[in-house]
Scaffold this motif. Structure first.
Motif, PDB file in Angstrom:
ATOM      1  N   CYS A  48       0.839  -1.212   0.000  1.00 14.78           N
ATOM      2  CA  CYS A  48       0.000   0.000   0.000  1.00 14.78           C
ATOM      3  C   CYS A  48       0.868   1.255   0.000  1.00 14.78           C
ATOM      4  O   CYS A  48       0.686   2.171   0.808  1.00 14.78           O
ATOM      5  CB  CYS A  48      -0.950  -0.001   1.198  1.00 14.78           C
ATOM      6  SG  CYS A  48      -2.209  -1.292   1.140  1.00 14.78           S
ATOM      7  N   ALA A 100      -3.580  -0.798  -3.178  1.00  7.58           N
ATOM      8  CA  ALA A 100      -4.947  -1.297  -3.003  1.00  7.58           C
ATOM      9  C   ALA A 100      -5.614  -1.333  -4.370  1.00  7.58           C
ATOM     10  O   ALA A 100      -5.754  -0.308  -5.030  1.00  7.58           O
ATOM     11  CB  ALA A 100      -5.720  -0.401  -2.050  1.00  7.58           C
ATOM     12  N   ASN A 110      -5.600  -6.454  -1.670  1.00  7.07           N
ATOM     13  CA  ASN A 110      -4.293  -5.917  -1.300  1.00  7.07           C
ATOM     14  C   ASN A 110      -3.294  -6.578  -2.251  1.00  7.07           C
ATOM     15  O   ASN A 110      -3.048  -7.780  -2.157  1.00  7.07           O
ATOM     16  CB  ASN A 110      -3.988  -6.249   0.160  1.00  7.07           C
ATOM     17  CG  ASN A 110      -2.778  -5.516   0.682  1.00  7.07           C
ATOM     18  OD1 ASN A 110      -1.917  -5.087  -0.088  1.00  7.07           O
ATOM     19  ND2 ASN A 110      -2.685  -5.375   1.987  1.00  7.07           N
ATOM     20  N   GLU A 148      -8.221  -5.092   7.424  1.00  9.56           N
ATOM     21  CA  GLU A 148      -8.063  -5.604   6.063  1.00  9.56           C
ATOM     22  C   GLU A 148      -9.191  -6.557   5.677  1.00  9.56           C
ATOM     23  O   GLU A 148      -9.600  -6.609   4.516  1.00  9.56           O
ATOM     24  CB  GLU A 148      -6.709  -6.296   5.908  1.00  9.56           C
ATOM     25  CG  GLU A 148      -5.550  -5.327   5.824  1.00  9.56           C
ATOM     26  CD  GLU A 148      -4.259  -6.007   5.425  1.00  9.56           C
ATOM     27  OE1 GLU A 148      -4.200  -6.555   4.304  1.00  9.56           O
ATOM     28  OE2 GLU A 148      -3.315  -6.005   6.239  1.00  9.56           O
TER      29      GLU A 148
END
Length: 346
Positions: A48, A100, A110, A148
């Motif tokens: 990310c 993302a 992810n 997540e």
């Protein structure tokens, strides 16, 4: 034949909720340029990388949530990422980056990708399998959340190793029948993991069984998150962070050793959003389990090493010669069972 690679982990210091994408991208481009000055042929960026680590926050509107995802099918043309790939092409440096991902169908993952300069295309994609944390935030208002499971689906691409084309000259190519023994002579074999995946040996072994020589792992790891981890004994934030760094290096070193591969890990580090501490600890590890280069602090930093992929052969052909020594008939529980089932009480 020498099969050497110059590689780098591009550690990023804090990226905040109010950080602008173009500012973060500019920092990443600067790191890429610094790595190129070292002679790097490959640069790994964190999980990310383009935004703050937003899964720690409870985001209440879809509109806000969407700002953290990359929606363009082609990262090479997206305004959020195109300048980075353009610079990589200019510098002749391959890059791997975590972000993302939002699919056409609206599913969130992810994700990390590998971009080959010689091919001018993304040649591999990996979606994180081991999503940590919870779907709902903790009741403790001061807790460090890890949501997540709320924002991402479990990765559906498996652990597929891939060869990186034309990054090492003179290697064996398909159709060359002059060599009876071909293992360890072709283009480099790589695999990707993301953050929590590195703690689970199953993914590493899947790559090991495909002959992976380099495993790339971007991550964001909290320094102090007792609600998330649980603690057997009270810990100060510094003790907890020391443990987190120890565990990070432990899994990178042990799994690199047990699968006879190099590994590169790149972190986001420092105090994000004024209160969430990330550990850093970006490092490059050898097939013998030694850390051969590591970050010195928690700011933007290049961790660089020149590695010889031939060093993977000793482990692959001796201690961890899977074809001779693995006993698959004894490992049934690994794929038959997810949770713990204890033997019956005496």
């Amino acid at each position: 034949m020498a099969r050497t690679l110059k590689v780098a982990a591009a550690q990023l210091g804090p990226v905040h909720l109010n950080s602008k994408r173009e500012e973060t991208l500019a920092r990443m481009i600067t790191l890429l340029q610094q790595a190129a000055e070292f002679g790097a042929q490959l640069v790994l960026f964190p999980e990310c990388a383009l935004t703050t680590f937003f899964p720690r926050h409870l985001i209440k509107t879809q509109e806000e949530l969407d700002t953290y995802f990359e929606h363009n099918d082609d990262l090479l043309d997206s305004p959020n990422t195109k300048p980075l790939f353009d610079e990589a092409k200019k510098l002749d440096v391959d890059i791997s980056i975590g972000f993302a991902e939002r699919t056409k169908e609206g599913t969130g993952y992810n994700t990390s990708i590998y971009y080959s300069v010689k091919k001018n295309e993304v040649i591999a994609k990996y979606r994180k399998v081991h999503l940590p944390g919870t779907k709902e935030p903790f009741e403790n208002p001061d807790a460090v959340n890890q949501l997540e499971k709320r924002y991402f689906e479990i990765g559906n691409l498996g652990f597929k190793a891939f060869r990186v084309p034309d990054i090492i000259p003179g290697v064996l190519k398909k159709g060359d029948e002059s060599k009876a023994e071909r293992n360890g002579l072709g283009d480099p074999i790589m695999g990707m993991l993301i953050c929590n995946d590195r703690r689970w040996p199953e993914g590493w072994r899947c790559y090991g069984l495909q002959g992976a020589e380099v495993v790339l792992c971007g991550y964001n790891t909290a320094g102090f998150a007792p609600d998330l981890w649980g603690t057997q004994k009270p810990m100060t934030p510094q003790q907890a962070e020391d443990d987190a760094v120890f565990h990070h290096k432990l899994v990178m070193q042990s799994n690199s050793y047990m699968n006879s591969c190099f590994s590169i890990s790149a972190a986001k580090a420092g105090l994000e959003d004024g209160k969430y501490d990330l550990i850093g600890g970006s490092c490059i590890t050898s097939p013998e389990g030694h850390v051969i280069a590591e970050a010195k602090g928690k700011d933007d930093e290049i961790v660089f090493a020149e590695i010889d992929l031939n060093e993977c052969r000793q482990g692959m052909e001796k201690t961890f010669d899977f074809a001779r020594h693995r006993r698959t008939e004894a490992y049934g529980l690994i794929v038959e069972r997810a949770g713990v089932v204890e033997p019956e009480l005496l």
